[in-house]
Design an enzyme around this catalytic site. Structure first.
Site, PDB file in Angstrom:
ATOM      1  N   CYS A 148       0.810  -1.204   0.000  1.00 56.75           N
ATOM      2  CA  CYS A 148       0.000   0.000   0.000  1.00 56.75           C
ATOM      3  C   CYS A 148       0.846   1.257   0.000  1.00 56.75           C
ATOM      4  O   CYS A 148       2.074   1.206   0.067  1.00 56.75           O
ATOM      5  CB  CYS A 148      -0.932   0.023   1.214  1.00 56.75           C
ATOM      6  SG  CYS A 148      -0.057  -0.109   2.764  1.00 56.75           S
ATOM      7  N   CYS A 163      13.919  -2.163   2.020  1.00 59.93           N
ATOM      8  CA  CYS A 163      13.588  -3.140   0.974  1.00 59.93           C
ATOM      9  C   CYS A 163      14.252  -2.764  -0.350  1.00 59.93           C
ATOM     10  O   CYS A 163      13.953  -1.732  -0.940  1.00 59.93           O
ATOM     11  CB  CYS A 163      12.078  -3.213   0.792  1.00 59.93           C
ATOM     12  SG  CYS A 163      11.561  -4.256  -0.594  1.00 59.93           S
ATOM     13  N   SER A 198       8.681  -1.145 -17.119  1.00 56.22           N
ATOM     14  CA  SER A 198       9.426  -0.889 -15.879  1.00 56.22           C
ATOM     15  C   SER A 198      10.921  -1.134 -16.020  1.00 56.22           C
ATOM     16  O   SER A 198      11.718  -0.586 -15.264  1.00 56.22           O
ATOM     17  CB  SER A 198       8.868  -1.742 -14.739  1.00 56.22           C
ATOM     18  OG  SER A 198       8.885  -3.107 -15.078  1.00 56.22           O
ATOM     19  N   ASP A 207      12.671  -6.818 -15.736  1.00 60.36           N
ATOM     20  CA  ASP A 207      13.020  -6.541 -14.346  1.00 60.36           C
ATOM     21  C   ASP A 207      13.039  -7.786 -13.488  1.00 60.36           C
ATOM     22  O   ASP A 207      13.635  -7.794 -12.412  1.00 60.36           O
ATOM     23  CB  ASP A 207      12.069  -5.499 -13.736  1.00 60.36           C
ATOM     24  CG  ASP A 207      10.613  -5.839 -13.976  1.00 60.36           C
ATOM     25  OD1 ASP A 207      10.272  -7.035 -13.991  1.00 60.36           O
ATOM     26  OD2 ASP A 207       9.808  -4.908 -14.149  1.00 60.36           O
ATOM     27  N   CYS A 230       8.416 -12.954   0.841  1.00 58.46           N
ATOM     28  CA  CYS A 230       8.619 -11.804   1.721  1.00 58.46           C
ATOM     29  C   CYS A 230       7.512 -11.817   2.771  1.00 58.46           C
ATOM     30  O   CYS A 230       6.359 -12.058   2.441  1.00 58.46           O
ATOM     31  CB  CYS A 230       8.548 -10.504   0.927  1.00 58.46           C
ATOM     32  SG  CYS A 230       8.586  -9.022   1.946  1.00 58.46           S
ATOM     33  N   CYS A 240      14.270 -11.771   0.028  1.00 61.28           N
ATOM     34  CA  CYS A 240      13.619 -12.533  -1.042  1.00 61.28           C
ATOM     35  C   CYS A 240      14.638 -13.122  -2.018  1.00 61.28           C
ATOM     36  O   CYS A 240      14.326 -14.050  -2.774  1.00 61.28           O
ATOM     37  CB  CYS A 240      12.611 -11.671  -1.788  1.00 61.28           C
ATOM     38  SG  CYS A 240      13.323 -10.212  -2.587  1.00 61.28           S
TER      39      CYS A 240
END
EC number: 2.4.2.14
Length: 517
Positions: free
Chosen positions: A12, A280, A327, A390, A426, A506
């Site tokens: 979020c 992160c 991206s 990506d 994660c 991760c």
């Protein structure tokens, strides 16, 4: 691109605004928050909500929440319900814990011994199950399945040392940090202030901006502009559209009080001895908008450096470099420049095929990628393509694209991935498939190029990613005082004397804290 298609997504975004000067303000706080949330739409598309307040001693909280995109939830009529407000916070959500339901929409509002508070949360508590049991044992009912409600209730729960007549919000927030080490960035609204809080590991981003007169927005040399208000956001990309200038980041473990008068640090909570900051790293790789700033560097620039490093680690004989829109474009441009190859578009994206596009029959499912991409075959017929992406998560998306390009005339397709293989879930705010679903953990990974139909597949190394991220961070000399981060005022806000660190759980399985189940 594949992250988007296969459900790896940020939980979020949070956004807050408080007007400066005389109240009631002339600043349209609900509209500012709405525009701020639009700027954070990429961080959550399931629901959105805003809570505003007049900031009086017995404040009136007004709230509107709904399912869907920000512009669908907040119409002019809905925004009118939030008027006569001097401050407010907003939230846009993806679900990692808790179902995609209206009851889980944020911000959450609860009545406390000292009045109402509203809370917006980005992240995921690593010890949510234990905290849920603790609250229930104390007779505190929970009406949703969201761990964000638990944060709200923990804040409302009076610490033993607090006197009934004087709310000590710093003590309450510190108590929360003791109970839950990570992962969260929080906005807490109470009466006439907003508290901006980042967990001690700094796992989720949070930054502060200053609203200035519209006439001064483009005058970057003018440093004495009137302050019309303060805003706080998950990402700085939301500032430009509302006429705000980036002020600074909220530091890991910092508790900031934002009032109509100023911004001040109330405390900075340290981590366990020897534990580094754990921001992160995938915020840089994929989740953040490329024009956002983290750690004094632009996300686009980091992605560009990743592409350069990828070219160093994995060059290949080819005729052109391209990307799956869009991206990975910075990395692809950098890869092309480093290798001395032209960057050429080979795919064009149909932007009106949504993420939730329904595939009702086998024919449409088989068409798959063809619905989402057009092929620019004149650009690559008979040529060897380096296609930069990506990520490769399950491999279900990139494989049909390779097939499409080869069927359209590509001589060779070499895949280069601008991040390392994702091997672990994660548990700190990112929705990642189970370990068994990840292509990096399947037998096919040992012969991935053959499995995907590519001529070669190479990922960026973990070391290459970390060096690309940290290369641009201006490390300050580290100073310590009772294990806290020392801060001092400078022209742009606060200066942090601590070397940055990044969570790569991760990718490596090394989590910043011990996980609880």
């Amino acid at each position: 691109m594949e992250l988007e298609e296969l459900g790896i997504r940020e939980e979020c975004g949070v956004f807050g605004c408080i007007a400066s000067g005389e109240w009631p303000t002339q600043l349209d706080v609900p509209h500012v928050i709405t525009l701020g949330l639009v700027g954070l739409q990429h961080r959550g598309q399931e629901s959105a909500g805003i809570v505003t307040s007049d900031g009086s001693s017995v404040p009136t909280f007004k709230s509107h929440k709904g399912m869907g995109l920000v512009n669908h939830v907040f119409t002019e009529d809905n925004l009118k319900k939030l008027y006569v407000s001097n401050l407010g916070i907003g939230h846009t959500r993806y679900a990692t814990t808790g179902k995609c339901e209206l009851e889980n929409c944020q911000p959450f509002v609860v009545e406390t011994l000292h009045g109402k508070i509203a809370v917006a949360h980005n992240g995921e508590l690593v010890n949510a199950a234990r905290l849920r049991k603790k609250l229930l044992r104390h007779g505190i009912g929970l009406s949703t399945s969201s761990d964000s409600e638990m944060i709200t209730q923990l804040l409302a729960y009076t610490p033993p040392q607090e006197q009934d007549d004087t709310p000590d919000w710093v003590a309450r927030i510190k108590n929360l940090m003791k109970e839950a080490p990570t992962a969260y960035s929080l906005l807490i609204m109470h009466r006439d202030v907003i508290y901006a809080v980042r967990d001690p590991y700094g796992n989720r981003p949070l930054c502060i901006g200053r609203l200035i007169p519209v006439s001064d927005i483009n005058d970057k040399e003018k440093k004495t502009s009137e302050t019309e208000g303060w805003v706080v956001s998950s990402e700085s990309c939301s500032f430009l559209s509302i006429g705000a200038r980036y002020y600074r980041e909220v530091l890991p473990g910092e508790i900031v009080e934002i009032s109509r008068h100023n911004v001040q640090t109330l405390d900075i909570i340290s981590r366990s001895e020897g534990n580094p900051v754990a921001f992160c790293i995938f915020e840089y790789v994929y989740f953040a908008r490329p024009d956002s700033m983290f750690e004094d560097q632009m996300v686009y620039t980091v992605r560009y450096r990743c592409g350069q490093q990828l070219a160093i680690e994995a060059p290949v004989d080819a005729d052109l470099v391209s990307t799956v829109p869009e991206s990975a474009t910075p990395a692809a441009l950098a890869y092309a420049g480093k290798c001395g190859l032209p960057y050429v578009e080979v795919l064009c994206k149909n932007r009106y095929v949504g993420r939730t596009f329904i595939q009702p029959n086998m024919r449409l499912r088989q068409l798959g990628v063809a619905k989402k991409f057009g092929v620019l075959s004149d650009n690559f017929k008979g040529k060897r393509i380096v296609l930069v992406d990506d990520s490769i998560v399950r491999g279900n998306t990139i494989s049909p694209i390779i097939k499409l390009l080869k069927e359209s005339g590509a001589k060779e397709v070499h895949i280069r991935v601008a991040s390392p293989p994702i091997k672990y879930p994660c548990f700190m705010g990112i929705n990642i498939p189970t370990k068994e679903e990840l292509i990096a953990n399947k037998p096919e990974f040992d012969h991935l190029a053959e499995y995907l139909g590519a001529n070669s597949v190479v990922y960026l190394s973990v070391e290459g990613l970390v060096s690309s991220v940290q290369e641009g961070i201006k490390f300050k000399k580290q100073k310590e005082k009772k294990h806290d981060i020392m801060i001092q005022e400078n022209g742009n806000g606060l200066e942090c004397f601590e070397k940055s660190g990044h969570c790569t759980a991760c990718l490596t399985g090394k989590y910043p804290v011990e996980l609880e189940w």
